[in-house]
Design an enzyme around this catalytic site. Structure first.
Site, PDB file in Angstrom:
ATOM      1  N   GLU A 167       0.766  -1.336   0.162  1.00 29.51           N
ATOM      2  CA  GLU A 167       0.276   0.104  -0.150  1.00 29.51           C
ATOM      3  C   GLU A 167       1.319   0.967   0.082  1.00 29.51           C
ATOM      4  OE1 GLU A 167      -0.390  -2.199   1.101  1.00 29.51           O
ATOM      5  OE2 GLU A 167      -2.540  -3.535   1.341  1.00 29.51           O
ATOM      6  N   GLN A 176      -7.555  -1.589  -1.548  1.00 32.33           N
ATOM      7  CA  GLN A 176      -8.457  -2.308  -1.733  1.00 32.33           C
ATOM      8  C   GLN A 176      -9.100  -2.327  -0.568  1.00 32.33           C
ATOM      9  OE1 GLN A 176      -7.023  -7.209  -1.548  1.00 32.33           O
ATOM     10  NE2 GLN A 176      -7.528  -6.582  -4.072  1.00 32.33           N
ATOM     11  N   PHE A 177      -9.242  -2.063   0.745  1.00 32.05           N
ATOM     12  CA  PHE A 177     -10.152  -2.130   1.259  1.00 32.05           C
ATOM     13  C   PHE A 177      -9.235  -0.388   2.627  1.00 32.05           C
ATOM     14  CE2 PHE A 177     -11.275  -5.974   0.544  1.00 32.05           C
ATOM     15  CZ  PHE A 177     -12.107  -6.624   0.568  1.00 32.05           C
ATOM     16  N   ASP A 219      -9.845  -0.328   5.802  1.00 35.58           N
ATOM     17  CA  ASP A 219      -9.054  -1.116   6.295  1.00 35.58           C
ATOM     18  C   ASP A 219      -6.856  -1.629   6.170  1.00 35.58           C
ATOM     19  OD1 ASP A 219     -11.461  -2.191   8.256  1.00 35.58           O
ATOM     20  OD2 ASP A 219     -12.023  -2.320   6.183  1.00 35.58           O
ATOM     21  N   ILE A 256      -5.506   0.951   4.236  1.00 32.15           N
ATOM     22  CA  ILE A 256      -4.934   2.152   3.903  1.00 32.15           C
ATOM     23  C   ILE A 256      -3.746   2.878   4.292  1.00 32.15           C
ATOM     24  CG2 ILE A 256      -6.328   3.940   5.137  1.00 32.15           C
ATOM     25  CD1 ILE A 256      -6.070   5.314   2.654  1.00 32.15           C
ATOM     26  N   PRO A 285      -0.773   1.139   5.791  1.00 29.20           N
ATOM     27  CA  PRO A 285       0.112   0.610   5.315  1.00 29.20           C
ATOM     28  C   PRO A 285       0.847   2.112   4.482  1.00 29.20           C
ATOM     29  CG  PRO A 285      -0.786  -1.236   5.420  1.00 29.20           C
ATOM     30  CD  PRO A 285      -1.402  -0.367   5.396  1.00 29.20           C
ATOM     31  N   HIS A 331     -13.011  -5.199   6.730  1.00 28.07           N
ATOM     32  CA  HIS A 331     -13.145  -4.950   5.770  1.00 28.07           C
ATOM     33  C   HIS A 331     -14.423  -4.340   5.844  1.00 28.07           C
ATOM     34  CE1 HIS A 331     -10.865  -8.885   5.205  1.00 28.07           C
ATOM     35  NE2 HIS A 331     -10.719  -8.267   3.562  1.00 28.07           N
TER      36      HIS A 331
END
Ligand SMILES: Cc1ncc(C[n+]2csc(CCOP(=O)(O)OP(=O)(O)O)c2C)c(N)n1
Length: 675
Positions: free
Chosen positions: A396, A418-419, A421, A423, A425, A465
């Site tokens: 990420e 992707q999600f 949750d 973000i 990193p 998620h």
């Protein structure tokens, strides 16, 4: 080298004046100059805070550098906003330098993003690619201290550069220290050995205190990368002769023996001896030193006399202006069908990619095989090719941070996390690099990036998620946050976000993507026209109260966004004509005008969010509304959010217990209307 030495001595002599923290290049001069002398104006370089000699080698004058040392208003890099030797530069006469932060190793990803951009521009034969006057291909230099290489993000950059064979040279200046931490204490291998695991990065170790060796090696490496287009790592051993910084002084933690060992390799005397041996007269060498010292003294006086920044400029350059200021195009064309929100995003991106060859889309699983875990990018790779729509590794930080470099080459990247949750990193790159770039480069390097992030809870998505992240993101200044709630807004806002020259994060509620959640059918609406666009920062009245109810003081308003829009509309059915619902659509910039005027009209207001309530954006907004609308309020401004739990639990009953819904909201509206 004489100039750099005289500069370091001048700063030491005038410590009271040179009061802002600074590091000098003492000990590192040879490798830095040898590197700078290879570069062409079409190249890019990311120097780190000890690269003062590199900057001199590129042709910046001591005066230029000293303006930043003293944080003067006419500091050409940052206008007095950043530390010494934190340059950025956009021009035709020198290699370009993207904004440089102080966070060690964090430049690796943005700088690798430049090489990624160059490779793409070469691939599509783009006129945006800068070349040398002789048609030379550009190279990118990423300069790092040895201790910074242990940062995890540096490995993400190495991985991408190796995998995609990017034309980048990582220059690691190894002085054996990371402030007071020794190399033995911090790592098992040096950068050269470490990078062996990243197959495809060539590597070499050299004596970076020997100018001639450094020059020959850097010439060969730069020539090779210019020609062959693969990554290289140069590991240069150097002494550290100055202080870590003006504040963290060598005598605090370094022994006499250690310093003496380092002084043996002082590049200045080494070069001087070699020049003397090669026949240059001693007097001439001495004269160079004297001339350099005189020049430095002159530049120093000039910099001291330069004006301080004007305090009135302190708010300049948080953003650069966006061309999208008016809603345009057709929101509801007669000939178009209703489409799902997820498809509205897909169609918007397709239209963007058809029009802008500089648009790319990348992230985890967005490539050809799957087209995104929500199929939100399905068919795009087939249509536009794997060079424009592709998968990345699970990185990420790289996905987000690389857009800084991509954008500096003229590209307009769209990336996906992707999600919500996941973000976190990537949050470091967003905060440390992206958000500050425009402000700290005085508008020279705004980061045009569009970061798509699916968020939100529904149907047992579970604790990793389902998260919402807007309050976290909204604490970051220098980025814009968009949160569409339906097809038309998705398309219009995505287009505006793409055209905005500033960083935009688009939060997309995955419960609305397919209108699968009962009560969200209206998220699916007519696909707007190709040219439809909604400026960021404009809210929308999605449900109007009746005028007579308003006049009688029988109404209230709900200020919300995302899934909240549907809870509010459902709850409002219990109070015919008495509830007005505002969909904010953009959380920053915020449509305060619409919010405040609506609240003033009704005198009663509830801010609704899916996020955990305490210390949320919703609470902050409620506070602002209370202040701005105080005299018009007939009740305290209410807030309804999720329970204050660390995560959304997976079991659907628990999930529902945590989240707001129409019934919980209706109870609150009832109380508010009766207040
Ligand atoms: C992410 C981050 N963590 C910590 C720091 C504080 N810090 C500044 S310089 C430094 C040591 C860096 O050493 P190295 O990369 O070897 O460069 P050198 O100063 O030795 O040239 C540290 C820990 C920082 N700037 N950034």
């Amino acid at each position: 080298m004489c100039t750099a030495k005289a500069m370091a001595e001048t700063y030491e002599e005038h410590r009271q004046v040179c009061k802002y923290v600074h590091s000098t290049s003492r000990g590192h001069e040879a490798i830095q100059l040898a590197t700078a002398f290879q570069l062409l104006p079409c190249d890019y370089v990311s120097p780190y805070y000890r690269d003062e000699s590199l900057l001199l080698g590129l042709g910046f004058s001591p005066y230029d550098l000293m303006l930043q040392l003293l944080a003067k208003g006419n500091d050409i890099f940052t206008g007095g906003r950043e530390y010494y030797s934190h340059p950025n530069y956009r021009g035709e006469d020198k290699p370009n330098i993207i904004h440089q932060s102080s966070a060690t190793g964090m430049q690796a990803i943005p700088t690798t993003g430049i090489a990624q951009g160059i490779k793409y521009l070469e691939r599509i034969n783009s006129a945006l690619l800068r070349r040398g006057v002789g048609g030379e291909a550009p190279v990118v230099i990423c300069s790092l201290g040895d201790a910074s290489v242990t940062e995890g993000e540096v490995s993400e950059a190495f991985q991408f550069a190796a995998l995609h064979q990017l034309p980048i040279i990582y220059l690691v200046q190894d002085n054996g220290w990371g402030i007071s931490v020794t190399s033995d204490e911090a790592r098992t291998t040096n950068a050269n050995e470490m990078v062996k695991g990243f197959k495809g990065i060539k590597r070499i170790s050299i004596d970076g205190s020997d100018f001639f060796q450094s020059y020959d090696v850097m010439k060969n490496v730069v020539d090779e990368v210019r020609r062959e287009r693969y990554p290289f790592l140069v590991h240069a051993r150097v002494p550290l002769l100055g202080h870590h910084t003006s504040g963290v002084r060598k005598e605090f933690y370094r022994t006499e023996e250690d310093l003496a060992r380092h002084y043996v390799d002082d590049p200045g005397p080494k070069l001087r001896n070699k020049l003397f041996e090669s026949g240059i007269e001693l007097e001439e060498l001495v004269r160079m030193e004297v001339d350099a010292a005189k020049e430095v003294a002159h530049h120093y006086q000039g910099a001291v006399a330069a004006p301080e920044p004007d305090p009135a400029t302190v708010e300049d350059f948080v953003f650069v202006p966006t061309p999208v200021v008016e809603e345009a195009g057709e929101r509801n064309p007669a000939d178009k069908e209703k489409v799902l929100m997820v498809d509205a995003a897909l169609f918007a991106i397709r239209e963007i990619m058809e029009e802008y060859p500089e648009a790319l889309l990348y992230g985890q699983d967005v490539g050809r095989r799957l087209g995104g875990v929500f199929r939100e990018a399905a068919t795009l790779a087939e249509q536009f090719g794997d060079h424009r729509v592709f998968n990345t590794a699970i990185q990420e930080a790289y996905i987000i941070g690389s857009t800084v470099g991509m954008c500096a080459t003229g590209l307009k990247p769209i990336v996906e996390v992707q999600f919500g949750d996941y973000i976190y990193p990537g949050l470091n790159q967003l905060v440390t690099e992206i958000s500050k770039s425009c402000y700290l480069s005085c508008g020279k390097f705004p980061v045009q990036t569009l970061i798509r992030v699916p968020v939100g809870a529904y149907g047992g998505g579970g604790p990793y998620h389902s998260g919402c992240v807007e309050s976290t993101l909204l604490t970051v200044k220098g980025i814009k946050i968009v949160y569409p709630s339906n097809t038309a807004d998705m398309k219009g806002l995505l287009k505006a976000a793409f055209l905005d020259p500033n960083p935009v994060v688009m939060l997309e509620h995955k419960g609305l993507y397919w209108s699968k959640v009962p009560g969200t059918e209206e998220a699916k609406n007519t696909e707007p026209s190709r040219d439809y666009i909604i400026p960021l920062g404009k809210g929308n009245i999605v449900l109007q109260a009746d005028d007579d109810q308003v006049e009688n003081g029988e109404s209230c308003c709900i200020i919300t966004y995302g899934m909240g829009v549907y809870w509010a509309k459902a709850a409002a059915k219990n109070f015919a004509g008495r509830v007005e619902v505002i969909d904010l659509r953009t959380l920053f910039p915020l449509d305060e005008e619409l919010v405040f005027s609506t609240v003033k009209k009704h005198g009663k207001c509830l801010v609704l969010t899916e996020e955990q309530q305490n210390n949320s954006f919703a609470e902050a907004l409620a506070g602002r509304i209370s202040k701005a609308c105080f005299r018009h309020l007939d009740a305290p401004v209410e807030v309804l959010g999720a329970l204050n739990l660390p995560a959304v639990p997976m079991n659907i009953i628990l999930e529902q217990a945590m989240l707001p819904n129409a019934a919980k909201l209706a109870q609150r509206i009832e109380i508010l209307l009766n207040a």
